[in-house]
Design an enzyme around this catalytic site. Structure first.
Site, PDB file in Angstrom:
ATOM      1  N   GLU A 166      -9.142   8.398   9.227  1.00 52.23           N
ATOM      2  CA  GLU A 166     -10.185   7.416   9.479  1.00 52.23           C
ATOM      3  C   GLU A 166     -11.130   7.349   8.287  1.00 52.23           C
ATOM      4  O   GLU A 166     -11.627   8.390   7.820  1.00 52.23           O
ATOM      5  CB  GLU A 166     -10.968   7.842  10.734  1.00 52.23           C
ATOM      6  CG  GLU A 166     -11.419   6.681  11.558  1.00 52.23           C
ATOM      7  CD  GLU A 166     -12.145   7.164  12.809  1.00 52.23           C
ATOM      8  OE1 GLU A 166     -13.088   6.495  13.217  1.00 52.23           O
ATOM      9  OE2 GLU A 166     -11.766   8.220  13.349  1.00 52.23           O
ATOM     10  N   ARG A 223       0.837  -1.202   0.000  1.00 52.51           N
ATOM     11  CA  ARG A 223       0.000   0.000   0.000  1.00 52.51           C
ATOM     12  C   ARG A 223       0.877   1.260   0.000  1.00 52.51           C
ATOM     13  O   ARG A 223       0.577   2.240  -0.677  1.00 52.51           O
ATOM     14  CB  ARG A 223      -0.871  -0.022   1.253  1.00 52.51           C
ATOM     15  CG  ARG A 223      -2.241   0.522   1.075  1.00 52.51           C
ATOM     16  CD  ARG A 223      -3.103   0.255   2.288  1.00 52.51           C
ATOM     17  NE  ARG A 223      -3.943  -0.920   2.121  1.00 52.51           N
ATOM     18  CZ  ARG A 223      -5.026  -0.975   1.351  1.00 52.51           C
ATOM     19  NH1 ARG A 223      -5.407   0.077   0.670  1.00 52.51           N
ATOM     20  NH2 ARG A 223      -5.735  -2.077   1.260  1.00 52.51           N
ATOM     21  N   ILE A 254      -8.062   2.472  -0.129  1.00 46.52           N
ATOM     22  CA  ILE A 254      -7.863   3.076   1.187  1.00 46.52           C
ATOM     23  C   ILE A 254      -6.437   3.591   1.257  1.00 46.52           C
ATOM     24  O   ILE A 254      -5.489   2.884   0.886  1.00 46.52           O
ATOM     25  CB  ILE A 254      -8.137   2.043   2.293  1.00 46.52           C
ATOM     26  CG1 ILE A 254      -9.621   1.658   2.259  1.00 46.52           C
ATOM     27  CG2 ILE A 254      -7.751   2.605   3.663  1.00 46.52           C
ATOM     28  CD1 ILE A 254      -9.984   0.522   3.178  1.00 46.52           C
ATOM     29  N   GLU A 292     -25.506  13.494  -5.837  1.00 48.48           N
ATOM     30  CA  GLU A 292     -24.039  13.628  -5.849  1.00 48.48           C
ATOM     31  C   GLU A 292     -23.629  14.575  -6.974  1.00 48.48           C
ATOM     32  O   GLU A 292     -22.779  15.453  -6.794  1.00 48.48           O
ATOM     33  CB  GLU A 292     -23.384  12.264  -6.059  1.00 48.48           C
ATOM     34  CG  GLU A 292     -23.616  11.277  -4.932  1.00 48.48           C
ATOM     35  CD  GLU A 292     -22.826   9.983  -5.118  1.00 48.48           C
ATOM     36  OE1 GLU A 292     -21.652  10.041  -5.529  1.00 48.48           O
ATOM     37  OE2 GLU A 292     -23.385   8.905  -4.851  1.00 48.48           O
ATOM     38  N   HIS A 294     -19.167  10.692  -0.551  1.00 46.59           N
ATOM     39  CA  HIS A 294     -19.536   9.353  -0.065  1.00 46.59           C
ATOM     40  C   HIS A 294     -21.054   9.196  -0.196  1.00 46.59           C
ATOM     41  O   HIS A 294     -21.807  10.102   0.172  1.00 46.59           O
ATOM     42  CB  HIS A 294     -19.109   9.210   1.406  1.00 46.59           C
ATOM     43  CG  HIS A 294     -19.445   7.864   1.965  1.00 46.59           C
ATOM     44  ND1 HIS A 294     -18.708   6.741   1.682  1.00 46.59           N
ATOM     45  CD2 HIS A 294     -20.471   7.459   2.759  1.00 46.59           C
ATOM     46  CE1 HIS A 294     -19.253   5.695   2.288  1.00 46.59           C
ATOM     47  NE2 HIS A 294     -20.325   6.106   2.956  1.00 46.59           N
TER      48      HIS A 294
HETATM   49  C1  GRF Z   1     -20.333   7.218  -6.158  1.00 45.81           C
HETATM   50  O1  GRF Z   1     -21.550   6.815  -5.618  1.00 45.81           O
HETATM   51  C2  GRF Z   1     -19.415   7.755  -5.098  1.00 45.81           C
HETATM   52  O2  GRF Z   1     -20.081   8.447  -4.102  1.00 45.81           O
HETATM   53  C3  GRF Z   1     -18.849   6.474  -4.539  1.00 45.81           C
HETATM   54  O3  GRF Z   1     -18.647   5.655  -5.653  1.00 45.81           O
HETATM   55  C4  GRF Z   1     -19.545   6.031  -6.692  1.00 45.81           C
HETATM   56  C5  GRF Z   1     -18.708   6.379  -7.874  1.00 45.81           C
HETATM   57  O4  GRF Z   1     -19.470   6.632  -9.010  1.00 45.81           O
HETATM   58  N1  GRF Z   1     -17.686   6.726  -3.732  1.00 45.81           N
HETATM   59  P1  GRF Z   1     -18.820   7.376 -10.262  1.00 45.81           P
HETATM   60  O5  GRF Z   1     -17.546   6.610 -10.619  1.00 45.81           O
HETATM   61  O6  GRF Z   1     -18.562   8.793  -9.896  1.00 45.81           O
HETATM   62  O7  GRF Z   1     -19.848   7.234 -11.350  1.00 45.81           O
END
Ligand code: GRF
Length: 214
Positions: A140, A62, A89, A171, A106
């Protein structure tokens, strides 16, 4: 001079595409993926954005991967590193290197449903409201100072797919807006870890916070 960002993806790249489509007052210096086959890389390249792959499978640890990734990022000298569906991660050293300059979206209303399979877990838990969170990244996983959240209803007939699609639409609304605030100097992470937002609001929705009355 416009601020520079690097966007990190692992797959589809729809959040990245929403950021590009928003024509924000910033320079997307590069899109980098840990998977060379990520669909989002082709999308970005088609729009004339520099792309790069740092394949995590080629690094023994990693730490080694994070070092290679950091080197790739730093070549573009970004002021902000934007995680958009980046599914690795980080080591604490990586997070510390970009302290205050690493932001993530997220697909849940944090601190609920950290980690993976958030939509399935929201359905299993029977919550009536679900959503997404933009936050600065700390050591975290899926913690860190929250910048903005958008909530959506969970409907009785929802499947994991319909709920995921509803959250994804939020999003695509809030991430570009948050980056606009950042580009305009209206979003800061203070030394004490608190998020400072100046004149930042989503004009159109009560379930997006900060709202117009905030
Ligand atoms: C999204 O739901 C993001 O919040 C999560 O993974 C997904 C990625 O989708 N972490 P994309 O690759 O942006 O279409």
């Amino acid at each position: 001079m416009a601020a520079r960002i690097v966007i990190l993806i692992s797959g589809r790249g729809s959040n990245m595409a929403a950021l590009l489509a928003a024509h924000l007052p910033l320079v997307v210096a590069a899109v980098i993926s840990n998977r060379p086959e990520a669909e989002g890389l082709a999308l970005a390249a088609a729009q004339g954005v520099a792309t790069e792959a740092v394949d995590h499978r080629r690094y023994p640890t990693r730490e080694a991967f994070d070092d290679a990734l950091a080197a790739a990022i730093d070549r573009h000298q970004p002021q902000l590193v934007v995680l958009a569906g980046f599914m690795r991660i980080f080591t604490p050293a990586f997070v510390q290197r970009y302290r205050g300059r690493l932001i993530n979206i997220h697909p849940s209303l944090l601190p609920a449903f950290q980690g993976l399979h958030t939509h399935r877990r929201a359905l299993d838990a029977g919550v009536r409201i679900h959503g997404c969170t933009v936050h600065f990244v700390t050591e975290e996983l899926d913690h860190g100072p929250i910048v903005a959240q958008a909530a959506v209803p969970v409907l009785p007939e929802d499947t994991e797919e319909t709920l995921a699609a509803r959250v994804l639409r939020s999003e695509h609304r809030i991430y570009p807006e948050v980056l606009r605030w950042w580009a305009e100097g209206r979003l800061k992470l203070q030394e004490d870890g608190r998020v400072l937002l100046e004149r930042a609001a989503f004009p159109d929705a009560a379930l997006q916070v900060p709202g117009s009355g905030a």
